[in-house]
Design an enzyme around this catalytic site. Structure first.
Site, PDB file in Angstrom:
ATOM      1  N   HIS A   1       0.914  -1.182   0.192  1.00 41.68           N
ATOM      2  CA  HIS A   1       0.021  -0.026   0.021  1.00 41.68           C
ATOM      3  C   HIS A   1       0.976   1.222  -0.060  1.00 41.68           C
ATOM      4  O   HIS A   1       2.068   1.168   0.265  1.00 41.68           O
ATOM      5  CB  HIS A   1      -0.965   0.110   1.183  1.00 41.68           C
ATOM      6  CG  HIS A   1      -0.313  -0.262   2.579  1.00 41.68           C
ATOM      7  ND1 HIS A   1       0.134  -1.606   2.998  1.00 41.68           N
ATOM      8  CD2 HIS A   1      -0.010   0.471   3.313  1.00 41.68           C
ATOM      9  CE1 HIS A   1       0.707  -1.419   4.131  1.00 41.68           C
ATOM     10  NE2 HIS A   1       0.690  -0.094   4.400  1.00 41.68           N
TER      11      HIS A   1
ATOM     12  N   HIS B   1      -3.701   3.131  21.767  1.00 39.50           N
ATOM     13  CA  HIS B   1      -2.271   2.534  21.525  1.00 39.50           C
ATOM     14  C   HIS B   1      -1.967   2.269  23.107  1.00 39.50           C
ATOM     15  O   HIS B   1      -2.558   2.307  24.139  1.00 39.50           O
ATOM     16  CB  HIS B   1      -1.267   3.467  20.983  1.00 39.50           C
ATOM     17  CG  HIS B   1      -1.316   4.909  21.703  1.00 39.50           C
ATOM     18  ND1 HIS B   1      -0.294   5.194  22.402  1.00 39.50           N
ATOM     19  CD2 HIS B   1      -2.057   5.852  21.517  1.00 39.50           C
ATOM     20  CE1 HIS B   1      -0.532   6.297  22.937  1.00 39.50           C
ATOM     21  NE2 HIS B   1      -1.667   6.959  22.438  1.00 39.50           N
TER      22      HIS B   1
ATOM     23  N   HIS C   1      22.529  13.212  27.258  1.00 42.36           N
ATOM     24  CA  HIS C   1      23.840  13.071  27.041  1.00 42.36           C
ATOM     25  C   HIS C   1      24.283  12.119  25.974  1.00 42.36           C
ATOM     26  O   HIS C   1      25.218  12.338  25.216  1.00 42.36           O
ATOM     27  CB  HIS C   1      24.235  12.213  28.451  1.00 42.36           C
ATOM     28  CG  HIS C   1      24.138  13.097  29.514  1.00 42.36           C
ATOM     29  ND1 HIS C   1      23.235  12.982  30.476  1.00 42.36           N
ATOM     30  CD2 HIS C   1      24.890  14.258  30.137  1.00 42.36           C
ATOM     31  CE1 HIS C   1      23.313  14.056  31.532  1.00 42.36           C
ATOM     32  NE2 HIS C   1      24.393  14.720  31.042  1.00 42.36           N
TER      33      HIS C   1
ATOM     34  N   CYS D   1      28.676  27.311  29.198  1.00 45.29           N
ATOM     35  CA  CYS D   1      29.146  25.896  29.008  1.00 45.29           C
ATOM     36  C   CYS D   1      28.211  25.088  28.626  1.00 45.29           C
ATOM     37  O   CYS D   1      28.409  23.590  28.446  1.00 45.29           O
ATOM     38  CB  CYS D   1      29.872  25.295  30.321  1.00 45.29           C
ATOM     39  SG  CYS D   1      28.907  25.181  31.637  1.00 45.29           S
TER      40      CYS D   1
END
Length: 838
Positions: free
Chosen positions: A67, A175, A460, A768
């Site tokens: 499909h 779901h 991270h 930082c």
């Protein structure tokens, strides 16, 4: 609920006794039938082939359902189904022979009913064989359009005594996440509970059963119950079902906005289907994709006594539940509740009665426990995958994943594959998620790019991807894991897109772009030792974020003028015990010596929130990001703080040029207490005084910057955490990660407030966080008044080059424009405007 109608299939859309050279020829023939019937426009076959690159449409047992992709629904003029009977078969994929091709053209998801019917046909081999060989197209039409599959023994489901009607209002249908909540709620009561959709019903306490209903937005259901507490069950369940609606709608809206967002950066000249995630590490790469998953293992059927088998299964399930609970707890600590919910949903699958019953039935028939478990998992997972719903296909993957965990307990030989099981050809690696250690260990000769279904751009894993120089995207969702291995793709880590099966024109364009970017990087690298000095003579200090002494040489080679952030938590994270004072002293001294007199800023231990260390035995917290982390932890754990400070002052006494920086400061009393401890330890060691600075990571610190500046020697802004706290967004949440943007005007205003407060006491301000390593972000920060930028070493050449090419006055004007913007998108648009004027 009335069952959705089957897309029309008529005898003229059935071609009997056909032959096909290969899979593409079979798809072309099925598409031609649909074109001839007026169901689709010419060219739909190309869309069907693109779908094959995204997912395997082979259902098994000789059935395939090609499909088109969702982006091509405009080619569908009306719903229709074409059937190509191939008695001799055709190879669909290696080792997979198709004898009945059911080509689908649908403008919506009404074909789910057809897919459910096909899964029932698979369970009737005799009926299926008849369809492969029949000379009567009406037989095929009847099988696909009859009210039920050929098995007529099952009676339509009936409701229980107490009931209510409800319409599915979740845009993505039912779901795993909401279904888990439904099942959990129902199991909190003793009454029997059922959810009925049309003539099908599922146990409301069974997650798999609920998912197998294939419920979509707009479907009507009847929820019923029988038992002494049935009224209470139904009242509570309805409240839960209703309460989930707002979140489901919000999630769907965010996903739609992400898909519709304009592409920034490289775009393919021809429109291509793309998996859309969030850019995590810039760059473009071309390669085949490889999905990281457990190995497909043949499970031996070794029958044992039913009693012994039952004990083995019970023990395996218990150990797996314990394993998942530990993983969930660890994920909650490190990444937050959203990602931890994945493992909660997996654990829920182990409670499913259908799964356990099917396993036991196979064991009763004389099969071994491991084999029976594996077969039960595969049967149910195949049924979910065959429903044609990508959300449910993701749940099939979850079921297989948790199934493999149990299987590994029953049969250790069934352990899964790892990062060592990569193809010989360099690839783009696809994964549900990767731990930072997995990412750090990637072989960049074998992996060209990285895409994960989960995660966030400031995770991270994303940071490490940038360190490795790998193009990467995150938070792409479960559809990422449906892509077949070996498919050619282009990954763009800047826009967060993975283009599947690109055309030759797109590949040529990507190769040209890669070559151009490489030439730019080479020019930047050649000038990386030059200072970051604007065209009107303003200098910005450039440091590197470095964790270990052996990383210093590479940072200096890339143009770093010092270390702006040494993350000392990595000394604690990568070992099984707490480092001693002497071990820390040796590391800090080695770092300083490697820098040869250049500045070194050492951040005190920053543990908590998204960074947890088992050997520190930290208490469990429901919300670790708002709990005992950073400075709060250090003040509560002198056994961690004082040995570290002693090690730092000892290194300074032996010649190390360093500064100390404390993380997650939220108040003046915290800073004063920490300074007093530093003063005491310095006096005990007769060590030199050291500059003491703080991280600005929370709104409280930014708002009180002028007050904190009386007691701090410098500030360093951590834009990753500051963004998270200013915007109240868990940066690891894949549903929200796209909104955790450090360029949001609210974040930029907090940075400006910090700089204004620091200036009142003549304190310097650095950054930082991840924003410092982005050339555009660095330009904004310099314009706002930041004096030092520290970043991943690989980012230094590009940032220096950008700053050298601009005047400070222009950067200040840019910063003022950004502060007046209303959204992060408007701020990003300023970059395109500036580049266009350059």
């Amino acid at each position: 609920m009335s069952s959705p109608s089957i897309a029309p299939v008529t005898p003229d859309l059935v071609r009997l006794r056909a032959t096909a050279r290969d899979k593409d020829d079979a798809i072309a023939q099925a598409a031609q039938l649909l074109v001839a019937a007026g169901c689709v426009a010419p060219g739909y076959d190309a869309s069907m082939r693109r779908r094959e690159g995204l997912a395997n449409t082979f259902l098994g047992h000789g059935l395939a359902i090609p499909h088109g992709v969702g982006e091509d629904r405009h080619l569908v003029r009306r719903d229709g189904i074409a059937v190509l009977q191939l008695p001799e078969g055709v190879e669909w994929n290696p080792g997979q022979t198709t004898r009945l091709v059911v080509g689908i053209a649908a403008q919506s998801d009404t074909h789910i009913t057809l897919l459910r019917r096909l899964t029932r046909l698979i369970q009737d081999p005799a009926q299926l064989e008849a369809l492969f060989t029949t000379d009567d197209p009406a037989v095929i039409v009847a099988a696909l359009t009859g009210d039920r599959a050929p098995d007529t023994s099952a009676a339509p489901a009936t409701d229980l005594a107490e009931r209510f009607e409800w319409t599915i209002a979740y845009p993505s249908g039912l779901h795993a996440r909401p279904a888990t909540r439904w099942a959990e709620t129902a199991r909190g009561f003793s009454a029997r509970a059922q959810v009925r959709a049309g003539d099908q019903a599922a146990d409301a306490k069974s997650l798999v059963g609920l998912l197998q209903l294939g419920l979509r937005a707009g479907d009507s259901i009847t929820v019923s119950a029988k038992g002494s507490d049935a009224p209470a069950l139904l009242k509570r369940l309805r409240a839960v079902m209703d309460s989930l609606t707002a979140q489901e709608k919000a999630d769907a809206e965010r996903a739609a906005q992400r898909r519709a967002a304009p592409v920034i950066g490289w775009t393919p000249p021809q429109a291509q289907p793309a998996i859309v995630g969030i850019g995590a590490s810039p760059g473009v790469a071309i390669g085949i994709v490889h999905r990281l998953r457990a190995a497909q293992t043949e499970v031996a059927d070794q029958p044992i006594g039913l009693g012994d088998g039952g004990v083995l299964l019970h023990d395996a399930l218990t150990r797996t539940r314990q394993q998942l609970a530990a993983i969930q707890d660890d994920t909650q600590r490190r990444l937050g509740a959203s990602d931890a919910a994945i493992f909660k949903a997996q654990a829920e699958l182990l409670n499913d009665t259908d799964l356990i019953t099917r396993t036991c039935q196979l064991m009763v028939e004389g099969h071994g426990v491991a084999w029976s478990w594996h077969q039960a998992v595969e049967q149910i997972a195949s049924g979910l995958a065959a429903l044609g719903n990508p959300v449910l296909a993701g749940r099939a993957a979850d079921l297989r994943d948790v199934g493999r965990r149990v299987l590994a307990q029953l049969d250790p030989a069934a352990a899964g594959a790892g990062l060592t099981d990569l193809p010989e050809q360099p690839c783009i690696l696809l994964a549900g998620d990767l731990s930072p250690s997995d990412t750090a260990n990637l072989d960049t000769d074998c992996v060209l790019g990285l895409a994960t279904a989960q995660g966030g751009p400031t995770s991270h894993t994303a940071i490490l991807s940038r360190t490795l120089g790998l193009p990467a995207l995150v938070a792409a969702g479960g559809q990422l894991l449906d892509i077949e291995d070996g498919v050619t793709a282009i990954i763009d880590g800047s826009s967060g897109r993975l283009y599947i099966n690109p055309s030759e024109l797109d590949l040529d364009a990507a190769r040209t772009h890669i070559a151009e970017q490489q030439a730019i990087r080479e020019r930047e690298a050649a000038q990386r030792a030059l200072p970051a000095e604007t065209t009107d003579g303003h200098h910005i200090d450039i440091g590197a974020n470095v964790n270990l002494p052996e990383q210093v040489a590479m940072a200096l080679t890339q143009g770093a003028e010092g270390v702006g952030l040494m993350r000392t938590e990595f000394l604690f994270l990568e070992r099984g015990s707490t480092p001693t004072e002497d071990e820390q002293y040796q590391t800090y001294l080695a770092m300083a010596r490697a820098l040869d007199g250049r500045p070194l800023i050492v951040r005190a231990l920053d543990i908590g929130g998204d960074k947890q260390v088992a050997h520190l035995e930290l208490p469990h917290e429901e919300n670790p990001f708002l709990g005992v982390r950073g400075a709060r932890l250090l003040l509560r754990r002198p056994d961690l703080l004082e040995p570290q400070l002693r090690a730092l002052y000892r290194a300074a006494k032996d010649g190390a040029r360093l500064s100390i920086m404390f993380p997650m400061i939220t108040s003046v009393p915290e800073l004063i207490s920490l300074r007093e401890i530093c003063a005491r330890i310095r006096a005990e060691l007769d060590a030199p005084e050291l500059p003491i600075g703080i991280m600005i990571e929370v709104p409280a610190a930014a708002a009180q910057a002028d007050v904190l500046a009386r007691h701090a020697d410098f500030f360093s802004i951590g834009t990753n955490d500051l963004t998270q706290y200013v915007l109240a967004i868990d940066r690891q949440n894949p549903e929200l990660a796209a909104e955790a943007d450090s360029l949001h005007p609210a974040v930029l205003r907090m940075i400006r407030s910090t700089i204004d407060g620091a200036r009142k006491h003549d304190r310097w301000v650095g950054v930082c966080g991840g924003l410092a390593g982005d050339p555009f972000g660095a330009s904004l920060l310099a314009g706002l008044g930041v004096q030092e930028l520290s970043m991943t070493p690989n980012d230094i050449p590009a940032v220096k080059a950008r700053l050298r090419g601009r005047a400070l006055s222009a950067l200040q004007q840019l910063a003022e424009q950004a502060l007046q913007c209303e959204t992060a998108e408007q701020v990003r648009a300023l970059e395109a405007q500036r580049e266009g004027q350059a």
